[in-house]
Design an enzyme around this catalytic site. Structure first.
Site, PDB file in Angstrom:
ATOM      1  N   LYS A  14       0.837  -1.212   0.000  1.00 33.84           N
ATOM      2  CA  LYS A  14       0.000   0.000   0.000  1.00 33.84           C
ATOM      3  C   LYS A  14       0.873   1.264   0.000  1.00 33.84           C
ATOM      4  O   LYS A  14       0.675   2.168  -0.801  1.00 33.84           O
ATOM      5  CB  LYS A  14      -0.940   0.006   1.220  1.00 33.84           C
ATOM      6  CG  LYS A  14      -1.883  -1.200   1.266  1.00 33.84           C
ATOM      7  CD  LYS A  14      -2.823  -1.156   2.444  1.00 33.84           C
ATOM      8  CE  LYS A  14      -2.156  -1.271   3.793  1.00 33.84           C
ATOM      9  NZ  LYS A  14      -1.454  -2.548   4.030  1.00 33.84           N
ATOM     10  N   ARG A  88      -9.598   0.259   9.046  1.00 37.34           N
ATOM     11  CA  ARG A  88      -9.152  -1.122   9.248  1.00 37.34           C
ATOM     12  C   ARG A  88     -10.185  -1.945   9.998  1.00 37.34           C
ATOM     13  O   ARG A  88      -9.970  -3.142  10.198  1.00 37.34           O
ATOM     14  CB  ARG A  88      -7.863  -1.116  10.062  1.00 37.34           C
ATOM     15  CG  ARG A  88      -6.590  -1.223   9.248  1.00 37.34           C
ATOM     16  CD  ARG A  88      -5.417  -1.095  10.218  1.00 37.34           C
ATOM     17  NE  ARG A  88      -4.242  -1.787   9.786  1.00 37.34           N
ATOM     18  CZ  ARG A  88      -3.185  -1.187   9.243  1.00 37.34           C
ATOM     19  NH1 ARG A  88      -3.167   0.097   9.041  1.00 37.34           N
ATOM     20  NH2 ARG A  88      -2.133  -1.901   8.910  1.00 37.34           N
ATOM     21  N   ARG A 127      11.596  -5.668   4.760  1.00 39.08           N
ATOM     22  CA  ARG A 127      11.271  -4.234   4.667  1.00 39.08           C
ATOM     23  C   ARG A 127      12.209  -3.394   5.551  1.00 39.08           C
ATOM     24  O   ARG A 127      12.512  -3.760   6.666  1.00 39.08           O
ATOM     25  CB  ARG A 127       9.823  -3.998   5.111  1.00 39.08           C
ATOM     26  CG  ARG A 127       9.465  -2.516   5.207  1.00 39.08           C
ATOM     27  CD  ARG A 127       7.993  -2.251   5.144  1.00 39.08           C
ATOM     28  NE  ARG A 127       7.267  -2.718   6.322  1.00 39.08           N
ATOM     29  CZ  ARG A 127       5.945  -2.595   6.455  1.00 39.08           C
ATOM     30  NH1 ARG A 127       5.222  -2.052   5.488  1.00 39.08           N
ATOM     31  NH2 ARG A 127       5.346  -3.048   7.527  1.00 39.08           N
ATOM     32  N   ARG A 160      11.316  -2.085  11.183  1.00 41.18           N
ATOM     33  CA  ARG A 160      10.265  -1.825  12.164  1.00 41.18           C
ATOM     34  C   ARG A 160      10.173  -2.960  13.165  1.00 41.18           C
ATOM     35  O   ARG A 160      10.313  -4.123  12.807  1.00 41.18           O
ATOM     36  CB  ARG A 160       8.925  -1.648  11.435  1.00 41.18           C
ATOM     37  CG  ARG A 160       8.743  -0.245  10.901  1.00 41.18           C
ATOM     38  CD  ARG A 160       7.594  -0.100   9.970  1.00 41.18           C
ATOM     39  NE  ARG A 160       6.373  -0.762  10.413  1.00 41.18           N
ATOM     40  CZ  ARG A 160       5.228  -0.725   9.732  1.00 41.18           C
ATOM     41  NH1 ARG A 160       5.168  -0.053   8.591  1.00 41.18           N
ATOM     42  NH2 ARG A 160       4.172  -1.352  10.170  1.00 41.18           N
ATOM     43  N   ARG A 171      -0.318 -10.100  12.902  1.00 39.58           N
ATOM     44  CA  ARG A 171      -0.955  -9.025  12.136  1.00 39.58           C
ATOM     45  C   ARG A 171      -1.832  -9.589  11.014  1.00 39.58           C
ATOM     46  O   ARG A 171      -2.878  -9.043  10.699  1.00 39.58           O
ATOM     47  CB  ARG A 171       0.111  -8.077  11.566  1.00 39.58           C
ATOM     48  CG  ARG A 171       0.694  -7.184  12.671  1.00 39.58           C
ATOM     49  CD  ARG A 171       2.047  -6.647  12.309  1.00 39.58           C
ATOM     50  NE  ARG A 171       2.023  -5.699  11.234  1.00 39.58           N
ATOM     51  CZ  ARG A 171       3.063  -5.422  10.448  1.00 39.58           C
ATOM     52  NH1 ARG A 171       4.212  -6.054  10.634  1.00 39.58           N
ATOM     53  NH2 ARG A 171       2.956  -4.535   9.521  1.00 39.58           N
TER      54      ARG A 171
HETATM   55  P1  ADP Z   1       1.467  -1.913   7.455  1.00 42.77           P
HETATM   56  O1  ADP Z   1       2.125  -0.910   6.530  1.00 42.77           O
HETATM   57  O2  ADP Z   1       2.348  -3.048   7.728  1.00 42.77           O
HETATM   58  O3  ADP Z   1       0.110  -2.323   6.996  1.00 42.77           O
HETATM   59  P2  ADP Z   1       0.877   0.319   9.146  1.00 42.77           P
HETATM   60  O4  ADP Z   1       2.078   1.187   9.137  1.00 42.77           O
HETATM   61  O5  ADP Z   1      -0.275   0.715   8.310  1.00 42.77           O
HETATM   62  O6  ADP Z   1       1.314  -1.172   8.832  1.00 42.77           O
HETATM   63  O7  ADP Z   1       0.361   0.147  10.636  1.00 42.77           O
HETATM   64  C1  ADP Z   1       1.238  -0.276  11.663  1.00 42.77           C
HETATM   65  C2  ADP Z   1       0.432  -0.509  12.935  1.00 42.77           C
HETATM   66  O8  ADP Z   1      -0.201   0.723  13.338  1.00 42.77           O
HETATM   67  C3  ADP Z   1      -0.714  -1.499  12.827  1.00 42.77           C
HETATM   68  O9  ADP Z   1      -0.285  -2.855  12.988  1.00 42.77           O
HETATM   69  C4  ADP Z   1      -1.610  -1.038  13.978  1.00 42.77           C
HETATM   70  O10 ADP Z   1      -1.070  -1.445  15.244  1.00 42.77           O
HETATM   71  C5  ADP Z   1      -1.480   0.475  13.911  1.00 42.77           C
HETATM   72  N1  ADP Z   1      -2.499   1.068  13.019  1.00 42.77           N
HETATM   73  C6  ADP Z   1      -2.289   1.718  11.855  1.00 42.77           C
HETATM   74  N2  ADP Z   1      -3.450   2.110  11.303  1.00 42.77           N
HETATM   75  C7  ADP Z   1      -4.435   1.674  12.145  1.00 42.77           C
HETATM   76  C8  ADP Z   1      -5.857   1.741  12.134  1.00 42.77           C
HETATM   77  N3  ADP Z   1      -6.510   2.319  11.111  1.00 42.77           N
HETATM   78  N4  ADP Z   1      -6.521   1.184  13.170  1.00 42.77           N
HETATM   79  C9  ADP Z   1      -5.888   0.610  14.189  1.00 42.77           C
HETATM   80  N5  ADP Z   1      -4.555   0.499  14.274  1.00 42.77           N
HETATM   81  C10 ADP Z   1      -3.818   1.023  13.257  1.00 42.77           C
HETATM   82  P1  ADP Z   2       2.169  -1.951   3.163  1.00 46.71           P
HETATM   83  O1  ADP Z   2       2.131  -0.450   3.190  1.00 46.71           O
HETATM   84  O2  ADP Z   2       0.960  -2.537   2.482  1.00 46.71           O
HETATM   85  O3  ADP Z   2       2.413  -2.559   4.491  1.00 46.71           O
HETATM   86  P2  ADP Z   2       4.758  -1.632   1.844  1.00 46.71           P
HETATM   87  O4  ADP Z   2       4.492  -0.699   0.710  1.00 46.71           O
HETATM   88  O5  ADP Z   2       5.439  -1.100   3.042  1.00 46.71           O
HETATM   89  O6  ADP Z   2       3.385  -2.394   2.253  1.00 46.71           O
HETATM   90  O7  ADP Z   2       5.580  -2.877   1.252  1.00 46.71           O
HETATM   91  C1  ADP Z   2       6.034  -3.932   2.090  1.00 46.71           C
HETATM   92  C2  ADP Z   2       7.427  -4.365   1.646  1.00 46.71           C
HETATM   93  O8  ADP Z   2       7.354  -5.030   0.382  1.00 46.71           O
HETATM   94  C3  ADP Z   2       8.412  -3.209   1.447  1.00 46.71           C
HETATM   95  O9  ADP Z   2       9.687  -3.672   1.827  1.00 46.71           O
HETATM   96  C4  ADP Z   2       8.342  -2.913  -0.058  1.00 46.71           C
HETATM   97  O10 ADP Z   2       9.582  -2.395  -0.559  1.00 46.71           O
HETATM   98  C5  ADP Z   2       8.081  -4.304  -0.630  1.00 46.71           C
HETATM   99  N1  ADP Z   2       7.201  -4.302  -1.798  1.00 46.71           N
HETATM  100  C6  ADP Z   2       6.113  -3.528  -2.023  1.00 46.71           C
HETATM  101  N2  ADP Z   2       5.515  -3.837  -3.193  1.00 46.71           N
HETATM  102  C7  ADP Z   2       6.254  -4.850  -3.735  1.00 46.71           C
HETATM  103  C8  ADP Z   2       6.150  -5.629  -4.952  1.00 46.71           C
HETATM  104  N3  ADP Z   2       5.163  -5.416  -5.834  1.00 46.71           N
HETATM  105  N4  ADP Z   2       7.090  -6.576  -5.175  1.00 46.71           N
HETATM  106  C9  ADP Z   2       8.091  -6.798  -4.274  1.00 46.71           C
HETATM  107  N5  ADP Z   2       8.234  -6.111  -3.120  1.00 46.71           N
HETATM  108  C10 ADP Z   2       7.333  -5.146  -2.847  1.00 46.71           C
END
Ligand code: ADP
Ligand code: ADP
Length: 213
Positions: A14, A88, A127, A160, A171
């Site tokens: 995302k 979420r 990541r 992270r 998660r």
């Molecule tokens: P990822 O990129 O791996 O999906 P995020 O950076 O979006 O993770 O979120 C990291 C953490 O922050 C989540 O696992 C949760 O603990 C918290 N968080 C983020 N957005 C929300 C939300 N909309 N509702 C509840 N918790 C959230």
């Molecule tokens: P989210 O916000 O959904 O948690 P991220 O954008 O942080 O996901 O991506 C998670 C990890 O996967 C990061 O290390 C990113 O560089 C990698 N990544 C994202 N998209 C791709 C893809 N299409 N192919 C391979 N690696 C990816």
């Protein structure tokens, strides 16, 4: 105001997709980034969120809804939001509808990034992110140009604390229980567009752009 919601499991890509969309005039809003900024500043909200995030649990709905409410109410009506990681839960989705209605805005589309669990575990364990500007890398799939420092500002990249395998699995189950039901919620409104996120970054970006056209 208009909003596009990016929906999908942690690690689906995302944030990576959002980077290009912000170049297209969308304002990228990641509740995860907003929460990490609060942790960095050691605010009371940040301290409350930290322990939950480290365990892969959600922070309470009222906390994240409050952050989004502040943001929306402080922005002029022409804003184009790209919501990444919010909503979420169903409660958050209902609150978002209320907030958007109160601003006479609309949710234009919900882009669902589909990605198998096996792929997600590999993505999250490799990541790395920049604690300064928030840029996201992957040590194998999207590596920084020079060692483990950010291409934008040369800050040392970090892993992270919630990207450890055990927390990742937690998660994923929280996603399945609490977030996956949003697919049906938005499908009923005819808003969902699916994208296969198990492709190269360039292909995923291109498919998302096509769904937004
Ligand atoms: P990822 O990129 O791996 O999906 P995020 O950076 O979006 O993770 O979120 C990291 C953490 O922050 C989540 O696992 C949760 O603990 C918290 N968080 C983020 N957005 C929300 C939300 N909309 N509702 C509840 N918790 C959230
Ligand atoms: P989210 O916000 O959904 O948690 P991220 O954008 O942080 O996901 O991506 C998670 C990890 O996967 C990061 O290390 C990113 O560089 C990698 N990544 C994202 N998209 C791709 C893809 N299409 N192919 C391979 N690696 C990816």
């Amino acid at each position: 105001m208009k909003a596009v919601v990016l929906l999908g499991p942690p690690g689906a890509g995302k944030g990576t997709v959002a980077e290009v969309l912000s170049e297209k005039g969308y304002r990228h809003v990641s509740t995860g980034d907003l929460l990490r900024a609060q942790i960095k500043e050691q605010t009371p909200l940040g301290l409350e969120a930290k322990a939950l995030m480290e365990q892969g649990k959600f922070v309470p709905d009222n906390v994240v809804v409050g952050m989004i409410r502040d943001l929306i109410s402080n922005t002029d009506g022409s804003a184009n939001f790209l919501l990444d990681g919010f909503p979420r839960t169903l409660v958050q989705a209902q609150k978002l509808d209320e907030l958007i209605a109160s601003e006479n805005g609309t949710i234009e589309r919900v882009i669902l990034l589909r990605c198998p669990d096996k792929v997600i575990v590999k993505r999250l364990s490799g990541r790395r992110s920049c604690p300064e500007c928030g840029a996201v890398y992957h040590m194998l799939y999207n590596p920084p140009k020079n060692g483990e420092v950010c291409d934008n500002d040369a800050t040392a990249l970090i892993q992270r604390s919630d990207d450890k395998e055990e927390t990742i699995l937690n998660r994923l189950s929280v996603y399945a229980e609490q977030t996956a039901p949003l697919i049906g919620f938005y499908a009923e409104k005819g808003l969902v567009r699916e994208v296969n996120a198990d492709q190269s970054i360039a292909d995923v970006r291109a498919d998302v752009m096509e769904q937004l056209a």
